[in-house]
Design a protein around this motif. Structure first.
Motif, PDB file in Angstrom:
ATOM      1  N   LEU A 188       0.860  -1.174   0.000  1.00  0.00           N
ATOM      2  CA  LEU A 188       0.000   0.000   0.000  1.00  0.00           C
ATOM      3  C   LEU A 188       0.901   1.231   0.000  1.00  0.00           C
ATOM      4  N   ASN A 189       0.876   1.975  -1.094  1.00  0.00           N
ATOM      5  CA  ASN A 189       1.787   3.113  -1.295  1.00  0.00           C
ATOM      6  C   ASN A 189       3.241   2.708  -1.076  1.00  0.00           C
ATOM      7  N   GLY A 190       3.564   1.515  -1.536  1.00  0.00           N
ATOM      8  CA  GLY A 190       4.932   1.033  -1.471  1.00  0.00           C
ATOM      9  C   GLY A 190       5.305   0.317  -0.182  1.00  0.00           C
ATOM     10  N   LYS A 191       4.450   0.366   0.844  1.00  0.00           N
ATOM     11  CA  LYS A 191       4.729  -0.293   2.120  1.00  0.00           C
ATOM     12  C   LYS A 191       4.055  -1.656   2.163  1.00  0.00           C
ATOM     13  N   VAL A 192       4.783  -2.658   2.648  1.00  0.00           N
ATOM     14  CA  VAL A 192       4.287  -4.028   2.652  1.00  0.00           C
ATOM     15  C   VAL A 192       3.228  -4.209   3.740  1.00  0.00           C
ATOM     16  N   LEU A 193       2.079  -4.796   3.345  1.00  0.00           N
ATOM     17  CA  LEU A 193       1.077  -5.260   4.301  1.00  0.00           C
ATOM     18  C   LEU A 193       1.231  -6.770   4.414  1.00  0.00           C
ATOM     19  N   HIS A 194       1.291  -7.271   5.606  1.00  0.00           N
ATOM     20  CA  HIS A 194       1.596  -8.692   5.813  1.00  0.00           C
ATOM     21  C   HIS A 194       0.324  -9.523   5.682  1.00  0.00           C
ATOM     22  N   TYR A 195       0.160 -10.091   4.497  1.00  0.00           N
ATOM     23  CA  TYR A 195      -0.954 -11.011   4.236  1.00  0.00           C
ATOM     24  C   TYR A 195      -0.445 -12.069   3.263  1.00  0.00           C
ATOM     25  N   ASN A 196      -0.598 -13.325   3.634  1.00  0.00           N
ATOM     26  CA  ASN A 196       0.033 -14.403   2.872  1.00  0.00           C
ATOM     27  C   ASN A 196      -0.927 -15.212   2.008  1.00  0.00           C
ATOM     28  N   GLY A 197      -2.215 -14.915   2.060  1.00  0.00           N
ATOM     29  CA  GLY A 197      -3.174 -15.711   1.292  1.00  0.00           C
ATOM     30  C   GLY A 197      -3.296 -15.265  -0.154  1.00  0.00           C
ATOM     31  N   ILE A 198      -4.087 -16.022  -0.919  1.00  0.00           N
ATOM     32  CA  ILE A 198      -4.380 -15.674  -2.308  1.00  0.00           C
ATOM     33  C   ILE A 198      -5.477 -14.608  -2.327  1.00  0.00           C
ATOM     34  N   ILE A 199      -5.334 -13.647  -3.221  1.00  0.00           N
ATOM     35  CA  ILE A 199      -6.266 -12.520  -3.301  1.00  0.00           C
ATOM     36  C   ILE A 199      -6.898 -12.479  -4.695  1.00  0.00           C
ATOM     37  N   LYS A 200      -8.201 -12.188  -4.756  1.00  0.00           N
ATOM     38  CA  LYS A 200      -8.860 -12.075  -6.068  1.00  0.00           C
ATOM     39  C   LYS A 200      -9.333 -10.658  -6.383  1.00  0.00           C
ATOM     40  N   GLN A 201      -9.386  -9.772  -5.360  1.00  0.00           N
ATOM     41  CA  GLN A 201      -9.825  -8.396  -5.605  1.00  0.00           C
ATOM     42  C   GLN A 201      -9.213  -7.451  -4.594  1.00  0.00           C
ATOM     43  N   LEU A 202      -8.896  -6.238  -5.053  1.00  0.00           N
ATOM     44  CA  LEU A 202      -8.490  -5.136  -4.197  1.00  0.00           C
ATOM     45  C   LEU A 202      -9.494  -4.000  -4.350  1.00  0.00           C
ATOM     46  N   ALA A 203      -9.677  -3.203  -3.305  1.00  0.00           N
ATOM     47  CA  ALA A 203     -10.577  -2.047  -3.387  1.00  0.00           C
ATOM     48  C   ALA A 203     -10.137  -1.002  -2.375  1.00  0.00           C
ATOM     49  N   CYS A 204     -10.423   0.277  -2.684  1.00  0.00           N
ATOM     50  CA  CYS A 204     -10.053   1.391  -1.793  1.00  0.00           C
ATOM     51  C   CYS A 204     -11.150   2.439  -1.784  1.00  0.00           C
ATOM     52  N   ASN A 205     -11.252   3.152  -0.664  1.00  0.00           N
ATOM     53  CA  ASN A 205     -12.036   4.386  -0.627  1.00  0.00           C
ATOM     54  C   ASN A 205     -11.330   5.380   0.287  1.00  0.00           C
ATOM     55  N   THR A 206     -12.017   6.400   0.745  1.00  0.00           N
ATOM     56  CA  THR A 206     -11.385   7.426   1.567  1.00  0.00           C
ATOM     57  C   THR A 206     -10.847   6.868   2.876  1.00  0.00           C
ATOM     58  N   ASP A 207     -11.542   5.888   3.432  1.00  0.00           N
ATOM     59  CA  ASP A 207     -11.228   5.405   4.772  1.00  0.00           C
ATOM     60  C   ASP A 207     -10.457   4.088   4.825  1.00  0.00           C
ATOM     61  N   TYR A 208     -10.656   3.232   3.816  1.00  0.00           N
ATOM     62  CA  TYR A 208     -10.132   1.872   3.916  1.00  0.00           C
ATOM     63  C   TYR A 208      -9.464   1.400   2.626  1.00  0.00           C
ATOM     64  N   SER A 209      -8.614   0.382   2.798  1.00  0.00           N
ATOM     65  CA  SER A 209      -8.086  -0.416   1.695  1.00  0.00           C
ATOM     66  C   SER A 209      -8.464  -1.864   2.014  1.00  0.00           C
ATOM     67  N   ALA A 210      -9.033  -2.564   1.027  1.00  0.00           N
ATOM     68  CA  ALA A 210      -9.607  -3.877   1.311  1.00  0.00           C
ATOM     69  C   ALA A 210      -9.160  -4.918   0.293  1.00  0.00           C
ATOM     70  N   ILE A 211      -9.164  -6.175   0.727  1.00  0.00           N
ATOM     71  CA  ILE A 211      -8.928  -7.308  -0.158  1.00  0.00           C
ATOM     72  C   ILE A 211     -10.091  -8.278  -0.040  1.00  0.00           C
ATOM     73  N   VAL A 212     -10.284  -9.074  -1.082  1.00  0.00           N
ATOM     74  CA  VAL A 212     -11.235 -10.182  -1.061  1.00  0.00           C
ATOM     75  C   VAL A 212     -10.500 -11.423  -1.548  1.00  0.00           C
ATOM     76  N   THR A 213     -10.659 -12.530  -0.847  1.00  0.00           N
ATOM     77  CA  THR A 213     -10.005 -13.780  -1.221  1.00  0.00           C
ATOM     78  C   THR A 213     -10.985 -14.683  -1.959  1.00  0.00           C
ATOM     79  N   PRO A 214     -10.498 -15.708  -2.683  1.00  0.00           N
ATOM     80  CA  PRO A 214     -11.398 -16.610  -3.407  1.00  0.00           C
ATOM     81  C   PRO A 214     -12.392 -17.339  -2.511  1.00  0.00           C
ATOM     82  N   ASP A 215     -12.039 -17.560  -1.252  1.00  0.00           N
ATOM     83  CA  ASP A 215     -12.965 -18.266  -0.354  1.00  0.00           C
ATOM     84  C   ASP A 215     -13.878 -17.305   0.417  1.00  0.00           C
ATOM     85  N   GLY A 216     -13.914 -16.014   0.003  1.00  0.00           N
ATOM     86  CA  GLY A 216     -14.912 -15.098   0.528  1.00  0.00           C
ATOM     87  C   GLY A 216     -14.519 -14.312   1.758  1.00  0.00           C
ATOM     88  N   ILE A 217     -13.246 -14.285   2.106  1.00  0.00           N
ATOM     89  CA  ILE A 217     -12.799 -13.471   3.239  1.00  0.00           C
ATOM     90  C   ILE A 217     -12.478 -12.065   2.752  1.00  0.00           C
TER      91      ILE A 217
END
Length: 349
Positions: A188-217
């Motif tokens: 996120l802006n060049g800084k590593v976020l520690h998450y080791n799972g597989i990701i299928k979607q990224l999203a952002c708004n004013t307040d948050y940055s979010a991921i969605v995984t294939p198993d629905g997390i």
């Protein structure tokens, strides 16, 4: 009326329409179905406007108190920021809108009211509110506002695309201040976020940055890069400005606080600053507002501050059409007179 020969996309829509961003006549609407009378392949929402990618591979702009078909063929990809938009065709990138931070990447800070070709390699396109990202698997171009590090270089803004070498980029998302990248790691802006799972979607708004995984997390980080929310059974997260919707695995839509927006089966969500469009899994033809898209001349991007009521647009358009019809009637009378003269010359009865 439903016709087997017509291909119609019906959307569930809600929110503000003060700038015509929903393409309807009302200023505001609660959640309702709307039939646009055209086949829509994709949707991108900006701050107060919407781009529709049509089956004809043309793009239609809703907003700024107009509905306009963009005269660029073979459109493949669309993206929107707060006040700017990007189209990718099979042979070029086109960009226009506000440009205070250089988010158009055209070498200056002047706005563009019409699409202008961007001389840059073709790639995937993502728009933040005030910056733009174009990427392939091994590089990324960034331009626009960079005061929070979203350009991935130490610049407050840039009107020239900056090439960032990268490796194995899979997805990119952008928000108000974020550039969110999933490659060999999550940054996120060049800084590593520690998450080791597989990701299928990224999203952002004013307040948050979010991921969605294939198993629905779904996992949400706040502005301090701290995990703030964690949800299960999520298919998609749609975010813009302060808005955030969760599309659940069963097709229902919820807010972060668990409020259920609709239990109709939704396929995807597209969110702007104050409006949203929901693609239904199957078209419903019950209680549909049958309004076909009305196409008009392009209006200056900043005219929304001068013309905030849609009815003015319709009154003006009616007057223009009436004037046009009057001119055509006069031309018909003139041509008929000339034809009669020719018939008399040749003694044609």
């Amino acid at each position: 009326m439903r016709s087997s020969e017509q291909q119609i996309t019906t959307l569930l829509i809600e929110g503000s329409n003060k700038q015509g961003q929903l393409g309807i006549t009302q200023q505001q609407t609660e959640l309702k179905e709307h039939n646009y009378g055209v086949k829509i392949l994709n949707i991108a929402c900006g701050g107060y406007f919407t781009l529709l990618l049509l089956e004809t591979q043309q793009c239609c702009l809703l907003g700024f108190n107009i509905t306009k078909l963009i005269d660029i063929p073979k459109v493949e990809l669309i993206a929107c920021g707060q006040w700017h938009m990007v189209i990718r065709t099979n042979n070029g990138m086109y960009i226009w809108g506000n440009n205070d931070d250089g988010q158009l990447g055209l070498g200056d800070y002047e706005p563009r009211n019409e699409p202008e070709q961007l001389e840059i390699p073709l790639g995937n396109v993502v728009c933040g509110s005030y910056h733009t990202l174009i990427y392939q698997s091994d590089f990324l171009y960034s331009f626009g506002r960079g005061n929070k590090g979203q350009l991935l270089v130490n610049k407050d803004k840039s009107c020239v695309p900056i090439k960032i070498e990268h490796q194995n980029i899979k997805f990119v998302a952008a928000g108000d201040y974020q550039t969110f990248i999933y490659s060999n790691q999550l940054t996120l802006n060049g800084k590593v976020l520690h998450y080791n799972g597989i990701i299928k979607q990224l999203a952002c708004n004013t307040d948050y940055s979010a991921i969605v995984t294939p198993d629905g997390i779904a996992v949400f980080w706040d502005k301090s890069n701290t995990i703030k929310h964690h949800f299960n059974n999520v298919e998609q997260v749609s975010m813009f400005g302060s808005r955030c919707y969760l599309l659940k695995k069963d097709g229902s839509v919820e807010l972060l606080d668990g409020t259920i927006i609709t239990k109709q089966i939704i396929k995807s969500i597209h969110t702007g600053e104050q409006h949203s469009l929901f693609v239904l899994l199957q078209n419903s033809f019950d209680s549909i507002v049958n309004e076909t898209l009305l196409l008009s001349d392009h209006r200056d991007v900043q005219s929304l501050q001068q013309e905030s009521r849609n009815y003015l647009f319709y009154e003006r358009k009616i007057a223009e059409l009436q004037l046009s019809l009057a001119k055509k009637d006069k031309q018909i009378v003139q041509l008929q007179s000339e034809l009669n003269a020719l018939k008399n010359n040749f003694n044609v009865q």
